[in-house]
Scaffold this motif. Structure first.
Motif, short mmCIF file in Angstrom:
data_model
loop_
_atom_site.label_atom_id
_atom_site.label_comp_id
_atom_site.label_asym_id
_atom_site.label_seq_id
_atom_site.Cartn_x
_atom_site.Cartn_y
_atom_site.Cartn_z
N VAL A 69 0.87 -1.17 0.00
CA VAL A 69 0.00 0.00 0.00
C VAL A 69 0.91 1.22 0.00
O VAL A 69 1.79 1.35 0.86
CB VAL A 69 -0.94 0.02 1.23
N ALA A 70 0.71 2.10 -0.96
CA ALA A 70 1.64 3.22 -1.12
C ALA A 70 1.64 4.15 0.08
O ALA A 70 2.69 4.55 0.57
CB ALA A 70 1.30 4.00 -2.39
N HIS A 71 0.45 4.51 0.58
CA HIS A 71 0.37 5.55 1.60
C HIS A 71 -0.46 5.09 2.80
O HIS A 71 -1.61 4.70 2.65
CB HIS A 71 -0.25 6.81 1.02
N GLY A 72 0.14 5.14 3.97
CA GLY A 72 -0.58 4.82 5.19
C GLY A 72 -1.16 6.02 5.90
O GLY A 72 -1.81 5.87 6.93
N LEU A 76 -0.95 5.06 9.95
CA LEU A 76 -0.39 3.73 9.72
C LEU A 76 1.08 3.84 9.33
O LEU A 76 1.41 4.21 8.21
CB LEU A 76 -1.19 3.02 8.63
N SER A 77 1.96 3.52 10.27
CA SER A 77 3.40 3.68 10.03
C SER A 77 4.15 2.37 10.16
O SER A 77 5.38 2.36 10.20
CB SER A 77 3.99 4.71 11.01
N PHE A 124 3.25 -0.91 4.09
CA PHE A 124 3.17 0.46 3.61
C PHE A 124 4.52 0.97 3.09
O PHE A 124 5.56 0.82 3.75
CB PHE A 124 2.67 1.39 4.72
N ASP A 125 4.46 1.59 1.91
CA ASP A 125 5.65 2.21 1.33
C ASP A 125 6.15 3.37 2.18
O ASP A 125 7.33 3.72 2.15
CB ASP A 125 5.32 2.74 -0.07
N THR A 126 5.25 3.99 2.91
CA THR A 126 5.63 5.13 3.75
C THR A 126 6.31 4.71 5.05
O THR A 126 6.93 5.54 5.72
CB THR A 126 4.39 5.97 4.07
N ALA A 127 6.18 3.42 5.44
CA ALA A 127 6.63 3.00 6.77
C ALA A 127 8.14 3.14 6.95
O ALA A 127 8.60 3.55 8.03
CB ALA A 127 6.20 1.55 7.03
N PHE A 128 8.93 2.83 5.92
CA PHE A 128 10.39 2.89 6.06
C PHE A 128 10.86 4.31 6.38
O PHE A 128 11.90 4.50 7.02
CB PHE A 128 11.04 2.40 4.76
N HIS A 129 10.06 5.29 5.97
CA HIS A 129 10.45 6.68 6.17
C HIS A 129 9.92 7.27 7.48
O HIS A 129 10.11 8.46 7.74
CB HIS A 129 9.97 7.53 5.00
N ALA A 130 9.26 6.44 8.29
CA ALA A 130 8.74 6.94 9.57
C ALA A 130 9.87 7.38 10.50
O ALA A 130 9.63 8.12 11.45
CB ALA A 130 7.89 5.86 10.24
N SER A 131 11.09 6.94 10.19
CA SER A 131 12.25 7.31 11.01
C SER A 131 12.82 8.68 10.66
O SER A 131 13.74 9.16 11.32
CB SER A 131 13.35 6.26 10.85
N MET A 132 12.26 9.35 9.63
CA MET A 132 12.80 10.66 9.25
C MET A 132 12.72 11.64 10.42
O MET A 132 11.68 11.74 11.08
CB MET A 132 12.01 11.25 8.08
N PRO A 133 13.79 12.38 10.69
CA PRO A 133 13.73 13.38 11.76
C PRO A 133 12.79 14.52 11.38
O PRO A 133 12.50 14.75 10.21
CB PRO A 133 15.18 13.88 11.86
N GLU A 134 12.29 15.20 12.38
CA GLU A 134 11.33 16.27 12.14
C GLU A 134 11.86 17.35 11.22
O GLU A 134 11.12 17.94 10.45
CB GLU A 134 10.88 16.88 13.48
#
Length: 380
Positions: A69-72, A76-77, A124-134
């Motif tokens: 799924v492209a976007h959570g 959804l992270s 989710f494709d977005t999950a790997f990027h949940a670690s991005m700093p603010e």
């Protein structure tokens, strides 16, 4: 797992131009069949074809179905077992990925009909990027917008995760020691800065429009342009958005096609539109590589994946020209030699201080592995 007779995980990856699927052994997550349906509607006919190909491969027992799924959205992270609330959250995130989430939802609903009672997992494709700093994820917009979920999410996370794992294994280096710039280049495209195993920045943002010049998407754009276009041409916001998604990018620059293969062939004949499209595309990727090397305080490896990134030696060469100051030197012979049977290969010249790799995209493998992880976590 409770379903002892079922031995395979079925992984679906519904993209903007293809429906990819694969069946994996539930214990080893080794692929037993891997297939692509070109330019599908994700509908009953496509699933009939999936069924035929699975039977031809001897796959008759399935434990669970995993879906890319492209976007959570903001909620959804991480990979999740699909229930009514998860399905609703995917639907609510559709405006953020209008080309992809509807296809994933169609796949989820068709899979439920074809394999009733089986667990289904959203990856989710977005999950790997949940670690991005603010500092990387935050847009400088009014607080009310940010509270409503306006932020940078990133995409192609499954592909970038696979690149990170493959580069570490190929170079035989500890992931904690690696700073990788991962370039996923296809009909859609993004660059990701992976610092010691974590995504710290990526070129796509809240939607899949930000970043690189893509097949038919504009990439980075002055935010004042849509307003100007609406006033000048009398277009409404839906028309402008449709043009940015479907009539821009390589398609607009070349005035011929969104397909990089066709554009490269035309460029060899001197076609000015094709030449411009290739130059703009390569320039944009090159800028992101330099920016992300700066963001990480250096770069140990640059990796190319995705349909174009892994299959076009000319694209890799165009992009890396001028980056010798970063210590990146491509070996032209090794670059040309990377073939369809290779999973990954180093392409740098002996004097290069930075490794250069081509990596076969294996998003379905990540989907299967994440699906197994969710089943174990939930006790299914």
């Amino acid at each position: 797992m409770g379903r002892a007779m079922a031995t395979h995980i079925l992984a679906f990856n519904a993209g903007s131009a293809t429906l990819k699927f694969a069946a994996f052994d539930v214990v080893s997550t080794v692929s037993v069949t891997d297939s692509v349906i070109e330019h599908p509607a994700v509908d009953a006919a496509a699933f009939d074809e999936v069924g035929r190909r699975l039977r031809a491969a001897g796959v008759t027992a399935i434990t669970a179905v995993g879906h890319r799924v492209a976007h959570g959205g903001p909620r959804l992270s991480e990979a999740a077992l699909i229930d009514a609330s998860v399905e609703r959250a995917i639907e609510l995130a559709t405006p953020l990925a209008p080309q992809h989430n509807p296809a994933a939802l169609a796949g989820i609903r068709l899979a439920r009909q074809r394999w009733p009672g089986l667990p289904q997992v959203a990856v989710f494709d977005t999950a790997f990027h949940a670690s991005m700093p603010e500092r990387a994820a935050t847009y400088a917009v009014p607080q009310a917008w940010r509270h409503a979920g306006v932020r940078r999410y990133g995409f192609h996370g499954l592909s970038h995760q696979h690149v990170f794992e493959t580069v570490s294994a190929t170079l035989e280096r500890d992931p904690a020691d690696l700073r990788i710039v991962s370039c996923h280049l296809g009909n859609g495209g993004s660059v990701c800065a992976i610092e010691r195993g974590r995504s710290i920045d990526t070129s796509m943002g809240m939607t899949a429009l930000e970043g690189l010049v893509m097949g038919s998407r504009s990439g980075d754009l002055d935010p004042g342009i849509p307003g100007f276009v609406m006033r000048t041409f009398g277009m409404d916001h839906e028309q402008v958005e449709a043009a940015l998604y479907h009539d821009s990018g390589l398609k607009a620059l070349s005035a011929v096609s969104a397909d990089l293969r066709q554009i490269e062939a035309l460029a060899c004949t001197g076609n000015p539109g094709a030449l411009l499209a290739l130059q703009v595309h390569a320039y944009r990727v090159r800028k992101y590589i330099g920016a992300y090397a700066a963001a990480m305080g250096g770069c140990d490896a640059v990796a190319f994946t995705g349909g174009a990134g892994e299959n076009s030696p000319a694209l890799r060469w165009r992009i890396l020209q001028g980056l010798e100051f970063l210590g990146i030197c491509l070996d032209e012979r090794r670059n040309e030699a990377f073939g369809v049977s290779d999973e990954a290969a180093e392409l740098q010249a002996p004097q290069s201080r930075v490794a250069v790799l081509a990596v076969r995209a294996r998003e379905q493998r990540v989907i299967a592995r994440e699906t197994v992880s969710v089943l174990r976590r939930t006790g299914l």
